[in-house]
Design a protein around this motif. Structure first.
Motif, mmCIF file in Angstrom:
data_model
loop_
_atom_site.group_PDB
_atom_site.id
_atom_site.type_symbol
_atom_site.label_atom_id
_atom_site.label_comp_id
_atom_site.label_asym_id
_atom_site.label_seq_id
_atom_site.Cartn_x
_atom_site.Cartn_y
_atom_site.Cartn_z
ATOM 1 N N PHE A 41 -73.307 -53.311 2.995
ATOM 2 C CA PHE A 41 -73.515 -54.447 3.895
ATOM 3 C C PHE A 41 -73.089 -55.745 3.237
ATOM 4 C CE2 PHE A 41 -76.215 -58.022 5.168
ATOM 5 C CZ PHE A 41 -76.033 -58.044 6.546
ATOM 6 N N PHE A 42 -73.232 -55.845 1.912
ATOM 7 C CA PHE A 42 -72.971 -57.088 1.201
ATOM 8 C C PHE A 42 -71.512 -57.269 0.785
ATOM 9 C CE2 PHE A 42 -77.491 -56.126 0.253
ATOM 10 C CZ PHE A 42 -78.045 -57.191 0.939
ATOM 11 N N SER A 43 -70.673 -56.303 1.056
ATOM 12 C CA SER A 43 -69.268 -56.418 0.674
ATOM 13 C C SER A 43 -68.636 -57.650 1.316
ATOM 14 C CB SER A 43 -68.504 -55.158 1.098
ATOM 15 O OG SER A 43 -67.149 -55.242 0.707
ATOM 16 N N ALA B 149 -79.392 -65.173 6.119
ATOM 17 C CA ALA B 149 -80.787 -64.956 5.729
ATOM 18 C C ALA B 149 -81.168 -65.861 4.564
ATOM 19 C CB ALA B 149 -81.010 -63.500 5.340
ATOM 20 N N ILE B 150 -82.450 -66.227 4.549
ATOM 21 C CA ILE B 150 -83.045 -66.919 3.413
ATOM 22 C C ILE B 150 -84.166 -66.039 2.874
ATOM 23 C CG2 ILE B 150 -84.378 -68.924 2.657
ATOM 24 C CD1 ILE B 150 -82.996 -70.556 4.839
ATOM 25 N N VAL B 151 -84.155 -65.828 1.568
ATOM 26 C CA VAL B 151 -85.247 -65.096 0.932
ATOM 27 C C VAL B 151 -85.863 -66.009 -0.118
ATOM 28 C CG1 VAL B 151 -85.956 -63.037 -0.310
ATOM 29 C CG2 VAL B 151 -84.010 -62.916 1.259
ATOM 30 N N ASN B 152 -87.147 -66.299 0.042
ATOM 31 C CA ASN B 152 -87.868 -67.115 -0.924
ATOM 32 C C ASN B 152 -88.599 -66.223 -1.923
ATOM 33 O OD1 ASN B 152 -87.101 -69.505 0.372
ATOM 34 N ND2 ASN B 152 -88.863 -69.447 1.743
ATOM 35 N N ASN C 235 -87.702 -64.620 4.936
ATOM 36 C CA ASN C 235 -88.800 -63.812 4.429
ATOM 37 C C ASN C 235 -89.071 -64.182 2.977
ATOM 38 O OD1 ASN C 235 -89.402 -61.670 6.635
ATOM 39 N ND2 ASN C 235 -87.174 -61.567 6.442
ATOM 40 N N SER C 236 -90.154 -63.665 2.428
ATOM 41 C CA SER C 236 -90.516 -63.975 1.045
ATOM 42 C C SER C 236 -90.988 -62.732 0.318
ATOM 43 C CB SER C 236 -91.630 -65.029 1.022
ATOM 44 O OG SER C 236 -92.090 -65.246 -0.307
ATOM 45 N N LEU D 105 -82.733 -57.845 -1.912
ATOM 46 C CA LEU D 105 -81.559 -57.291 -1.224
ATOM 47 C C LEU D 105 -81.947 -56.641 0.099
ATOM 48 C CD1 LEU D 105 -80.089 -57.841 -3.964
ATOM 49 C CD2 LEU D 105 -78.788 -55.750 -3.508
ATOM 50 N N PHE D 106 -83.080 -55.970 0.117
ATOM 51 C CA PHE D 106 -83.548 -55.348 1.365
ATOM 52 C C PHE D 106 -83.780 -56.403 2.443
ATOM 53 C CE2 PHE D 106 -87.302 -54.147 3.945
ATOM 54 C CZ PHE D 106 -86.732 -53.108 4.677
ATOM 55 N N PHE D 107 -84.465 -57.488 2.092
ATOM 56 C CA PHE D 107 -84.706 -58.560 3.053
ATOM 57 C C PHE D 107 -83.396 -59.208 3.511
ATOM 58 C CE2 PHE D 107 -89.318 -59.510 1.684
ATOM 59 C CZ PHE D 107 -89.829 -58.975 2.862
ATOM 60 N N ALA D 108 -82.425 -59.291 2.623
ATOM 61 C CA ALA D 108 -81.157 -59.946 2.949
ATOM 62 C C ALA D 108 -80.221 -59.053 3.770
ATOM 63 C CB ALA D 108 -80.450 -60.376 1.666
ATOM 64 N N ASP D 109 -80.491 -57.770 3.777
ATOM 65 C CA ASP D 109 -79.628 -56.792 4.454
ATOM 66 C C ASP D 109 -80.059 -56.635 5.914
ATOM 67 O OD1 ASP D 109 -78.229 -54.596 5.400
ATOM 68 O OD2 ASP D 109 -78.479 -53.426 3.568
#
Length: 270
Positions: free
Chosen positions: A3-5, A142-145, A187-188, A238-242
């Motif tokens: 997904f991150f490619s 996405a934002i992950v804190n 998410n955080s 990475l899970f939250f960002a995917d």
């Protein structure tokens, strides 16, 4: 294909610890990564590890600066977009505590430390996120804190640090509710003890840090039986960002502590 490619990611505080581990994981999965911190040598080591994980040299942007500096925040966003063309993910990992007043009651600590903790752990997250939103809206990003379990603990040796992380948790919830209207998920992850140099950065000696971590590596303190490592938290980020894996998670605050928060002060053996 991951997904991150080809995705563009900023990881703040990535010259060491959780930030470094997270940046390397993104690089391993094909992302273009902006890494940032205050120490040039440490940041170069992060870049080296990203390259060893499979990143191309042109896919890593190094930016040295102070995360609480408003002008550096602006440069972080604009330089990333100028180099890579867009922005998909912002990881607000940079933060820290102060051990100068360890063990003192909250009203015995100078209010200047409270201002410092809010600036480092909350204000810069808000400022950087605000600057990132116009770009993240275009990519439905996405934002992950990165917060801390100290946000939920009543007694910690650094009261203002805990208060700032509790504030960050509320910022996460408020941002999530607002930004999902723009297609941006927030998410955080709230780590427990993780093997990093965070305490040394906060002013402790290496021996003090080693002693503290050494006293945690048992099942009485951490039910899992070991202290965390940066990869433990990086994988959750990475899970939250995917979006392909976690699209339905909005405004979640996930505790990642090996079971620390399950322990009872009253029933120690429960």
């Amino acid at each position: 294909m991951s997904f991150f490619s080809g995705k563009v990611v900023i990881v703040t505080g990535s010259s060491n610890g959780i930030g470094r581990g997270t940046a390397v994981l993104f690089a391993k999965h094909g992302a273009k990564v902006t890494i940032t911190g205050r120490n040039a040598a440490s940041l170069e080591e992060t870049k080296k590890q990203c390259l060893q994980a499979g990143a191309k040299p042109d896919d890593i942007l190094e930016l040295i600066g102070e995360i609480t500096d408003a002008s550096f925040n602006e440069s972080l966003i604009t330089s990333t977009v100028q180099k890579f063309g867009n922005l998909d993910i912002l990881v607000n990992n940079a933060g820290g505590s102060s051990v100068a007043n360890t063990g003192k009651g909250i009203l015995d600590i100078p209010l200047e430390e409270f201002d410092q903790m809010i600036d480092l752990n909350v204000r810069q997250v808000l400022r950087l996120s605000k600057l990132a939103v116009p770009h993240l809206e275009k990519t439905k990003g996405a934002i992950v804190n990165v917060s801390s379990i100290t946000a939920a603990l009543k007694l910690v040796p650094w009261p203002y640090y805990g208060a700032s992380k509790a504030s960050l948790d509320q910022v996460t919830v408020q941002m999530a509710g607002s930004l999902i209207k723009k297609g941006i998920r927030v998410n955080s992850v709230n780590p427990g003890p993780v093997l990093t140099n965070a305490l040394v950065t906060a002013g402790a000696t290496k021996d003090q840090q080693d002693t503290m971590f050494g006293g945690m590596s048992d099942s009485k303190t951490i039910p899992l039986g070991r202290i965390g490592v940066p990869d433990d938290i990086g994988k959750i980020i990475l899970f939250f960002a995917d979006r392909s894996q976690s699209e339905f998670l909005i405004g979640q605050i996930l505790t990642a502590d090996g079971g620390v928060m399950l322990k009872s002060a009253i029933f120690a053996d429960a």
